[in-house]
Motif scaffolding. Structure first.
Motif, mmCIF file in Angstrom:
data_model
loop_
_atom_site.group_PDB
_atom_site.id
_atom_site.type_symbol
_atom_site.label_atom_id
_atom_site.label_comp_id
_atom_site.label_asym_id
_atom_site.label_seq_id
_atom_site.Cartn_x
_atom_site.Cartn_y
_atom_site.Cartn_z
ATOM 1 N N GLY A 134 -32.815 9.400 6.218
ATOM 2 C CA GLY A 134 -32.339 10.185 5.084
ATOM 3 C C GLY A 134 -32.575 11.653 5.311
ATOM 4 N N ASP A 179 -28.242 1.429 8.208
ATOM 5 C CA ASP A 179 -28.729 2.784 7.966
ATOM 6 C C ASP A 179 -27.885 3.850 8.626
ATOM 7 O OD1 ASP A 179 -30.922 2.052 6.401
ATOM 8 O OD2 ASP A 179 -32.082 1.525 8.173
ATOM 9 N N ALA A 184 -28.170 3.801 2.373
ATOM 10 C CA ALA A 184 -26.863 3.697 2.993
ATOM 11 C C ALA A 184 -25.979 2.714 2.240
ATOM 12 C CB ALA A 184 -27.015 3.252 4.447
ATOM 13 N N ARG A 211 -31.733 8.475 10.513
ATOM 14 C CA ARG A 211 -31.651 7.232 9.764
ATOM 15 C C ARG A 211 -32.692 7.143 8.659
ATOM 16 N NH1 ARG A 211 -30.427 2.715 14.212
ATOM 17 N NH2 ARG A 211 -30.488 1.488 12.315
ATOM 18 N N GLN A 219 -24.353 7.781 3.167
ATOM 19 C CA GLN A 219 -25.545 7.769 2.326
ATOM 20 C C GLN A 219 -25.198 8.177 0.891
ATOM 21 O OE1 GLN A 219 -28.892 7.157 3.431
ATOM 22 N NE2 GLN A 219 -27.986 6.474 5.372
ATOM 23 N N GLN A 279 -32.281 6.505 -2.748
ATOM 24 C CA GLN A 279 -31.319 6.901 -1.730
ATOM 25 C C GLN A 279 -31.167 5.783 -0.701
ATOM 26 O OE1 GLN A 279 -31.654 11.130 -0.309
ATOM 27 N NE2 GLN A 279 -33.672 10.927 -1.245
#
Length: 878
Positions: free
Chosen positions: A132, A593, A580, A130, A597, A578
């Motif tokens: 990234g 999250d 979600a 979560r 993405q 970046q």
């Protein structure tokens, strides 16, 4: 007191003893003087042996032998200055290459960071699915909980980047700075050159606004005023008191984030109150910590795993499946470049082996010429160890001269490396030839001297020396062992050349792939500038929108500028957003999250035209896409392929942001554009969802301007003029063309390719010299045989064929061995390759063809020399 008798004192003592004995014998009846003298000498024994025993017992014989060997080696080197110069230059090039690369490796990887006990400094960040998965960011609430709950750190500090406009007294200047917590400098263990750093609690709201500046900014902006501490300045629209100036060498962090843009930090202020400080899902901060004494990295990781697991239970909406990574600060800073430098160090090590093989071949040739001399010395009583020591002394002396010359070359080469090396390799600018590099050079020289001299030394101490005395002529022929040793050395040179050329070839092919990568935008004639608006005057979203829209409008009307736009992130700049997003009609993820993405740039309407990003379907943003109008988004074709495979995403809706009450804001997808290489030319591409800046304004933006060819300087001046025209207290920073950013993105790979090409080129030259020297030696050794063959009717081309075949067989054996080694070793550079397999067949074939041609050319001249041998002259020597 340590005292030894001199040789003449010892001789006088012996003479006195003999005289006393002779006088005693004379006193006996019937003994003449001659008889007394003879009897006394017989009774004493061998006088010369006694003097030699005394000489050896009264001195450090190893020193005498070494001194004699050195004198003899110097005379031998002076006798053949050309060969000596060739050997010294060859060694100097190899040693210099090793010293230069080692100095870079030491500066970047081995030299401790310039902080107190840097081995105890670590960087900590949120990690897991979560987070990234690729960043080192932290949410500020997580940082606060880490600091309160951990048991392994003495202290922790957090920071984030900011563009801070410094004004007052002079024209405004945009400064890259940090907003930090109060313990940053305490964690790092650094003290200011002037004044003080932050006190505990100075990062809390309501405290006096204070600032710490860099040494460079102190010199540039304040004229090195020693009384600057306590002075007031205007930073981001608010008054601040300068409390300290950091030392000249202090850099933390080294630059703004990202591998492609290098902008040093010059200003540190306490953390300002912003919404991010309370949003656990906003990962926009970095954290550094100092380990407690006796706490290991693994222990700290275990403790932080437990802390992160507890936060996941407390805050499942934001911290579920979220962990914490702890990594040594130095390792974290250099992990991206460590493989490159390790490969380069290995490459110069191979070059050094090749140099040693080449020099050993030259020394073998000289040992062959000196074989009669060595045989005579052996017949006169010189032991095998004495002869080996003599030859090794010569090679070590040559290595010493090579190291001395190599250090001079390395000092010049290190300067060039710093000057032309890529900016984005951390601490490369600290590369220097210092005492530790000199010690490394001495060690390399010692090993090189031994490697170069071992084969000639073993030949000198061999059992076949007595055969040289049987040679009728003055020219000695080589023994079978000598020929075998030279052949093995030449084959080894070819094998090493194969390994180096293969590595260089793979890196060259990777580089060609990189420079032909389509970044997804047209970089030519585009200038980017960072503009940050201060909270004090631009906290309102409408003011932010109005400022940037007016700035863009003015620049579009400027002569020489084709179009202009703004975006909160720019490809290859290191800046991104970046996160979600949700897709309407799809199952709602457990938390925001957990969804798909994407990178989420906020751009103005002319962004795509300015950057040259093509529209594939639908429409782009326009002036009607503003606050209060329908919420829209534009996606990249990669996003369409990943999240809407086989579907048309136009008209579908996505949620990228949420209202204050938590309600999702659904945005209609109105267009699809080409994908960009936002995170680097070699990085994996990510989906992109573009948002209108007018609907989601930001204080921090990149201004992008496409100008007409030849108008770069005028465009930069126009941008500065329009910014200060709109707000006299504002300034832009980071004036970089997109071509520059692409060049920086390519710089690391260009750096490694250039060095590998140089090293492999040197390897090829040395291998060619080795083949040539071996063939010349073969022709000389077989002159009588060749003359006899020609006298018996053999054609000159038969002699050419014989020599060429010998050379090609030798080269072929080396190439075959090199291919086996290359296949085994190339897998280690897999991580450095881009779009090329480590077992790329065309590269291997090209290396084989190239080295076969080089071997053929190198053997061609000696082969033709063999065809021109005069049979009469050759047979006359017989």
């Amino acid at each position: 007191m340590f005292w030894r008798r001199k040789q003449r004192d010892f001789s006088a003592e012996i003479e006195a003893h003999l005289s006393h004995e002779i006088d005693r014998l004379r006193s006996e009846p019937g003994v003449s003087d001659e008889e007394a003298r003879a009897v006394a000498r017989r009774a004493f024994g061998n006088l010369s042996a006694a003097e030699e025993t005394f000489y050896e017992a009264s001195r450090w014989m190893w020193w005498d032998h070494l001194r004699n060997d050195l004198r003899y080696a110097l005379r031998l080197m002076a006798r053949d200055l050309r060969l000596t110069a060739i050997i010294v230059i060859t060694l100097a090039l190899g040693i210099a290459a090793n010293s230069i690369i080692f100095s870079a490796v030491r500066a970047v990887l081995l030299r401790p960071l310039p902080y107190r006990q840097p081995d105890r400094l670590v960087q900590v960040w949120d990690s897991g699915p979560r987070s990234g998965g690729e960043s080192d960011w932290v949410s500020f609430p997580d940082f606060r909980d880490w600091r309160a709950s951990n048991r392994v750190f003495e202290e922790m500090a957090a920071w984030r980047f900011a563009i801070l406009t410094l004004s007052g007294g002079r024209e405004p200047e945009a400064i890259p700075g940090l907003e930090v917590t109060d313990r940053l400098f305490t964690v790092l263990g650094v003290k200011p050159a002037l004044g003080r750093t932050f006190l505990p609690g100075e990062d809390r709201p309501g405290r006096e606004t204070v600032a710490v500046i860099s040494h460079g900014l102190w010199q540039r902006r304040f004229g090195s005023d020693a009384g600057v501490a306590g002075s007031r300045v205007n930073i981001a629209g608010k008054p601040y008191t300068i409390i300290g100036v950091m030392p000249p060498q202090f850099r933390f962090p080294s630059s703004i984030p990202g591998d492609n843009d290098v902008v040093p930090i010059d200003l540190w202020i306490p953390m300002r109150a912003v919404p991010d400080l309370e949003e656990r899902g906003s990962h926009n901060f970095w954290v550094v910590a100092r380990l407690k004494k006796s706490v290991s990295l693994s222990q700290s990781q275990a403790n932080m795993d437990a802390v992160a697991a507890n936060l996941a239970r407390q805050y499942p909406n934001t911290n579920k499946d979220m962990g914490a990574t702890v990594l040594g600060l130095q390792h974290h800073l250099t992990s991206a470049v460590a493989p490159v430098l390790a490969i380069l160090l290995a490459a110069v090590g191979l070059v050094m082996l090749l140099v040693c093989a080449n020099v050993a071949g030259l020394l073998l040739s000289r040992a062959q010429v000196r074989s009669r001399e060595l045989a005579i010395r052996a017949s006169l009583g010189a032991g095998r160890g004495r002869l080996i020591r003599q030859v090794l002394t010569e090679s070590m002396l040559l290595a010493a001269f090579g190291a001395t010359t190599g250090l001079v070359v390395a000092r010049f080469g290190a300067t060039l490396l710093v000057k032309f090396g890529p900016e984005n390799i951390p601490r490369l600018s600290e590369t220097a030839i210092d005492g530790q590099v000199a010690l490394f050079t001495a060690a390399v020289a010692l090993v090189a001297g031994l490697l170069c001299g071992v084969a000639p030394a073993l030949l000198a101490g061999g059992s076949e020396l007595h055969r040289s005395l049987k040679e009728a002529g003055a020219r000695a022929t080589a023994s079978r062992r000598s020929l075998m040793a030279r052949s093995l050395l030449v084959a080894a040179e070819m094998a090493l050349a194969v390994v180096l050329l293969t590595g260089a070839g793979l890196l060259i092919r990777s580089f060609l792939r990189v420079i032909h990568v389509d970044p997804g935008f047209r970089a030519a004639n585009v200038l980017s500038v960072i503009v940050g608006l201060p909270d004090s005057r631009y906290s309102d979203a409408s003011k932010q929108t109005a400022f940037f829209e007016e700035l863009v409008r003015r620049l579009r009307a400027t002569r020489g500028i084709e179009t202009a736009a703004v975006s909160d992130s720019v490809p290859l700049s290191g800046s991104n957003d970046q996160g979600a997003f949700r897709i309407e009609g799809r199952p709602e993820p457990k938390s925001v999250d957990d969804g798909p993405q994407a990178n989420r740039p906020r751009v103005s309407s002319e962004y795509f035209a300015t950057m040259g990003i093509p529209l594939l379907r639908g429409r782009l943003f326009n002036e009607r896409d503003r606050a209060g109008s329908a919420d829209v988004a534009v996606i990249s074709d990669l996003a369409a392929r990943i999240y809407w495979p086989g579907e048309d995403p136009i008209g579908r809706r996505v949620c990228v942001d949420w209202a204050a009450n938590g309600r999702p804001i659904w945005r209609e997808i109105v267009g699809i554009v080409g994908s960009t290489r936002h995170f680097g030319l070699e990085a994996r591409q990510k989906a992109e969802i573009y948002l209108p800046h007018a609907q989601l304004p930001s204080q921090f933006m990149f201004l992008l301007v496409r100008f007409k060819p030849g108008q770069l300087t005028a465009t930069a001046a126009a941008i500065r003029h329009e910014i200060t025209g709109l707000d006299p207290d504002l300034a832009g920073i980071g004036f970089r063309s997109m071509d520059e950013l692409i060049g920086v993105a390519e710089s690391r790979r260009r750096f490694q390719v250039i060095l590998m090409v140089w090293f492999s080129g040197l390897a090829v030259v040395l291998a060619a010299i080795g083949i040539y020297g071996m063939m010349v030696n073969t022709v000389v050794r077989r002159t009588r045989e060749i003359g006899l063959r020609l006298a018996l009717g053999a054609a000159p081309r038969d002699a050419v064929t014989m020599i060429l075949s010998n050379g090609m067989v030798l080269a072929g054996a080396g190439i075959a061995a090199g291919l086996v080694a290359a296949i085994a070793l190339m897998r280690f550079i897999r991580t450095l390759l881009f779009g090329v397999s480590p077992f790329d067949v065309p590269t291997f074939m090209a290396v084989v063809v190239l080295l076969v041609l080089i071997a053929f050319v190198s053997a061609w001249a000696p082969a033709h020399a063999a065809a021109r041998v005069d049979p009469a002259v050759a047979l006359r020597e017989e």
